[in-house]
Design a protein around this motif. Structure first.
Motif, PDB file in Angstrom:
ATOM      1  N   GLY A 151       0.747  -1.194   0.084  1.00 51.08           N
ATOM      2  CA  GLY A 151      -0.148  -0.030   0.062  1.00 51.08           C
ATOM      3  C   GLY A 151       0.921   1.253  -0.053  1.00 51.08           C
ATOM      4  O   GLY A 151       0.288   2.349   0.219  1.00 51.08           O
ATOM      5  N   LYS A 152       2.001   1.162  -0.298  1.00 51.62           N
ATOM      6  CA  LYS A 152       2.799   2.133  -0.643  1.00 51.62           C
ATOM      7  C   LYS A 152       3.443   2.476  -1.656  1.00 51.62           C
ATOM      8  O   LYS A 152       3.964   1.401  -2.695  1.00 51.62           O
ATOM      9  N   SER A 153       3.591   3.819  -2.028  1.00 51.59           N
ATOM     10  CA  SER A 153       4.484   4.055  -3.376  1.00 51.59           C
ATOM     11  C   SER A 153       5.951   3.752  -3.304  1.00 51.59           C
ATOM     12  O   SER A 153       6.413   3.638  -2.292  1.00 51.59           O
ATOM     13  N   ALA A 154       6.670   3.875  -4.495  1.00 45.49           N
ATOM     14  CA  ALA A 154       7.880   3.571  -4.621  1.00 45.49           C
ATOM     15  C   ALA A 154       8.919   4.566  -3.819  1.00 45.49           C
ATOM     16  O   ALA A 154       9.808   4.299  -3.029  1.00 45.49           O
ATOM     17  N   GLU A 155       8.263   5.793  -3.821  1.00 42.47           N
ATOM     18  CA  GLU A 155       8.708   6.927  -3.106  1.00 42.47           C
ATOM     19  C   GLU A 155       8.694   6.776  -1.613  1.00 42.47           C
ATOM     20  O   GLU A 155       9.655   6.952  -0.824  1.00 42.47           O
ATOM     21  N   GLN A 156       7.509   6.218  -1.018  1.00 44.70           N
ATOM     22  CA  GLN A 156       7.404   6.031   0.246  1.00 44.70           C
ATOM     23  C   GLN A 156       8.321   5.012   0.712  1.00 44.70           C
ATOM     24  O   GLN A 156       8.885   5.280   1.844  1.00 44.70           O
ATOM     25  N   ARG A 157       8.342   3.870   0.172  1.00 46.35           N
ATOM     26  CA  ARG A 157       9.200   2.846   0.660  1.00 46.35           C
ATOM     27  C   ARG A 157      10.856   3.227   0.476  1.00 46.35           C
ATOM     28  O   ARG A 157      11.406   2.907   1.492  1.00 46.35           O
ATOM     29  N   LYS A 158      11.076   4.213  -0.603  1.00 45.16           N
ATOM     30  CA  LYS A 158      12.524   4.678  -0.275  1.00 45.16           C
ATOM     31  C   LYS A 158      12.786   5.596   0.727  1.00 45.16           C
ATOM     32  O   LYS A 158      13.828   5.495   1.499  1.00 45.16           O
ATOM     33  N   ILE A 159      11.953   6.377   1.307  1.00 47.29           N
ATOM     34  CA  ILE A 159      12.038   7.279   2.364  1.00 47.29           C
ATOM     35  C   ILE A 159      12.179   6.277   3.756  1.00 47.29           C
ATOM     36  O   ILE A 159      12.869   6.821   4.529  1.00 47.29           O
ATOM     37  N   GLU A 160      11.193   5.337   3.690  1.00 46.83           N
ATOM     38  CA  GLU A 160      11.185   4.530   4.860  1.00 46.83           C
ATOM     39  C   GLU A 160      12.875   3.765   4.908  1.00 46.83           C
ATOM     40  O   GLU A 160      13.334   3.556   6.195  1.00 46.83           O
ATOM     41  N   GLU A 161      12.949   3.297   3.984  1.00 47.10           N
ATOM     42  CA  GLU A 161      14.555   2.676   3.954  1.00 47.10           C
ATOM     43  C   GLU A 161      15.847   3.705   4.295  1.00 47.10           C
ATOM     44  O   GLU A 161      16.553   3.330   5.101  1.00 47.10           O
ATOM     45  N   ALA A 162      15.413   4.978   3.811  1.00 49.15           N
ATOM     46  CA  ALA A 162      16.288   6.019   4.370  1.00 49.15           C
ATOM     47  C   ALA A 162      16.318   6.334   5.934  1.00 49.15           C
ATOM     48  O   ALA A 162      17.220   6.571   6.366  1.00 49.15           O
ATOM     49  N   VAL A 163      15.226   6.457   6.223  1.00 54.15           N
ATOM     50  CA  VAL A 163      14.998   6.646   7.664  1.00 54.15           C
ATOM     51  C   VAL A 163      15.488   5.636   8.469  1.00 54.15           C
ATOM     52  O   VAL A 163      16.170   5.878   9.479  1.00 54.15           O
ATOM     53  N   LYS A 164      15.305   4.352   7.959  1.00 57.27           N
ATOM     54  CA  LYS A 164      15.876   3.066   8.657  1.00 57.27           C
ATOM     55  C   LYS A 164      17.247   3.067   8.765  1.00 57.27           C
ATOM     56  O   LYS A 164      17.887   3.093   9.827  1.00 57.27           O
ATOM     57  N   LEU A 165      18.034   3.422   7.778  1.00 58.13           N
ATOM     58  CA  LEU A 165      19.423   3.658   7.580  1.00 58.13           C
ATOM     59  C   LEU A 165      19.871   4.692   8.507  1.00 58.13           C
ATOM     60  O   LEU A 165      20.976   4.495   9.275  1.00 58.13           O
ATOM     61  N   LEU A 166      19.192   5.790   8.393  1.00 60.70           N
ATOM     62  CA  LEU A 166      19.652   6.890   9.442  1.00 60.70           C
ATOM     63  C   LEU A 166      19.461   6.430  10.773  1.00 60.70           C
ATOM     64  O   LEU A 166      20.375   6.862  11.959  1.00 60.70           O
ATOM     65  N   GLN A 167      18.438   5.688  11.362  1.00 59.28           N
ATOM     66  CA  GLN A 167      18.283   5.232  12.573  1.00 59.28           C
ATOM     67  C   GLN A 167      19.346   4.299  13.014  1.00 59.28           C
ATOM     68  O   GLN A 167      19.715   4.345  14.170  1.00 59.28           O
ATOM     69  N   GLN A 168      19.884   3.419  12.189  1.00 58.48           N
ATOM     70  CA  GLN A 168      20.674   2.590  12.263  1.00 58.48           C
ATOM     71  C   GLN A 168      22.006   2.977  12.661  1.00 58.48           C
ATOM     72  O   GLN A 168      22.999   2.477  13.455  1.00 58.48           O
ATOM     73  N   ARG A 169      22.246   4.214  12.185  1.00 58.62           N
ATOM     74  CA  ARG A 169      23.753   5.116  12.218  1.00 58.62           C
ATOM     75  C   ARG A 169      23.534   5.889  13.329  1.00 58.62           C
ATOM     76  O   ARG A 169      24.453   6.693  13.696  1.00 58.62           O
ATOM     77  N   GLY A 170      22.443   6.066  13.904  1.00 61.85           N
ATOM     78  CA  GLY A 170      22.075   6.981  15.258  1.00 61.85           C
ATOM     79  C   GLY A 170      22.165   8.394  14.868  1.00 61.85           C
ATOM     80  O   GLY A 170      22.309   9.477  15.805  1.00 61.85           O
ATOM     81  N   LEU A 171      21.850   8.797  13.594  1.00 63.10           N
ATOM     82  CA  LEU A 171      21.471   9.993  13.511  1.00 63.10           C
ATOM     83  C   LEU A 171      20.109  10.677  13.350  1.00 63.10           C
ATOM     84  O   LEU A 171      20.082  11.771  13.489  1.00 63.10           O
ATOM     85  N   VAL A 172      19.260   9.893  13.675  1.00 58.70           N
ATOM     86  CA  VAL A 172      17.909  10.193  13.868  1.00 58.70           C
ATOM     87  C   VAL A 172      17.406   9.808  15.160  1.00 58.70           C
ATOM     88  O   VAL A 172      17.560   8.480  15.610  1.00 58.70           O
TER      89      VAL A 172
END
Length: 164
Positions: free
Chosen positions: A143-164
Motif C-alpha cells: 500500500g505504499k508508493s516507490a517513493e514512500q518505500r525509499k523514504i522509509e529505507e532511508a529513515v531506517k538507515l539513518l536510525q541504524q547509524r544513530g543520526l535520527v
C-alpha cells in the motif's frame, strides 16, 4: 451482441494500416461516436416520449438533446488523452523497469481485449489494464508508493547509524 462485436472487430482489422490523419481527427472529433452512442442510449431507455412520461422518458429526452451530444463528443478525445498520459507514465515514469514492464503488458492485454469495441474500446481497455496493474502493484507493495518505500529505507538507515 457478440456478433455485433465480431463485425466491429472484423471491420477494424480490415481498415488496419489504411488509417490516415483525417480518420484519426474524425474519430477524435467525436461526432460519429456521439451520434451512435446517443441513438443506442435512447433505444435502451425505450425511446423519447414512450410510456407514461416516467423517469425513463425524461432521461431519454435529455439523452437525445444537444447538451448530451456535446458531452458524448468529448469522450473519444478524453479517452485518447488519458491513455496518452498512461503511456507517458510508463515511458518517463520513475518506477522500476519491472514495474513499467508490468504496466505496459497490462495495457497491451487490456487494449487487445477492449479492441472488440473499436478504437474507444481499445483505449478504455488499455486504461483499465494500467489501472489494474497500478492497483496490483500498490496492494502487493504494502500500500505504499516507490517513493514512500525509499523514504522509509532511508529513515531506517539513518536510525541504524544513530543520526535520527
Amino acid at each position: 451482441m457478440i456478433g455485433h462485436s465480431i463485425d466491429n472487430a472484423q471491420l477494424g482489422l480490415s481498415q488496419l494500416g489504411k488509417t490516415n490523419l483525417d480518420d484519426v481527427m474524425r474519430f477524435l472529433s467525436g461526432k460519429g461516436f456521439a451520434k451512435e452512442a446517443q441513438a443506442e442510449i435512447i433505444q435502451r431507455l425505450g425511446g423519447v416520449g414512450t410510456g407514461a412520461g416516467g423517469i425513463g422518458s425524461k432521461v431519454a429526452r435529455f439523452a437525445g438533446g444537444k447538451g448530451a451530444r456535446n458531452i458524448l463528443r468529448a469522450v473519444p478525445g478524453l479517452s485518447a488523452a488519458l491513455v496518452g498520459l498512461d503511456v507517458a507514465d510508463v515511458v518517463a515514469g520513475q518506477d522500476s523497469l519491472a514495474n513499467r514492464g508490468m504496466d505496459a503488458a497490462a495495457m497491451g492485454i487490456g487494449g487487445v481485449i477492449g479492441s472488440v469495441g473499436g478504437p474507444l474500446g481499445t483505449a478504455a481497455g488499455a486504461g483499465l489494464g494500467k489501472m489494474v496493474s497500478d492497483g496490483t502493484q500498490f496492494i502487493l507493495g504494502g500500500g505504499k508508493s516507490a517513493e514512500q518505500r525509499k523514504i522509509e529505507e532511508a529513515v531506517k538507515l539513518l536510525q541504524q547509524r544513530g543520526l535520527v
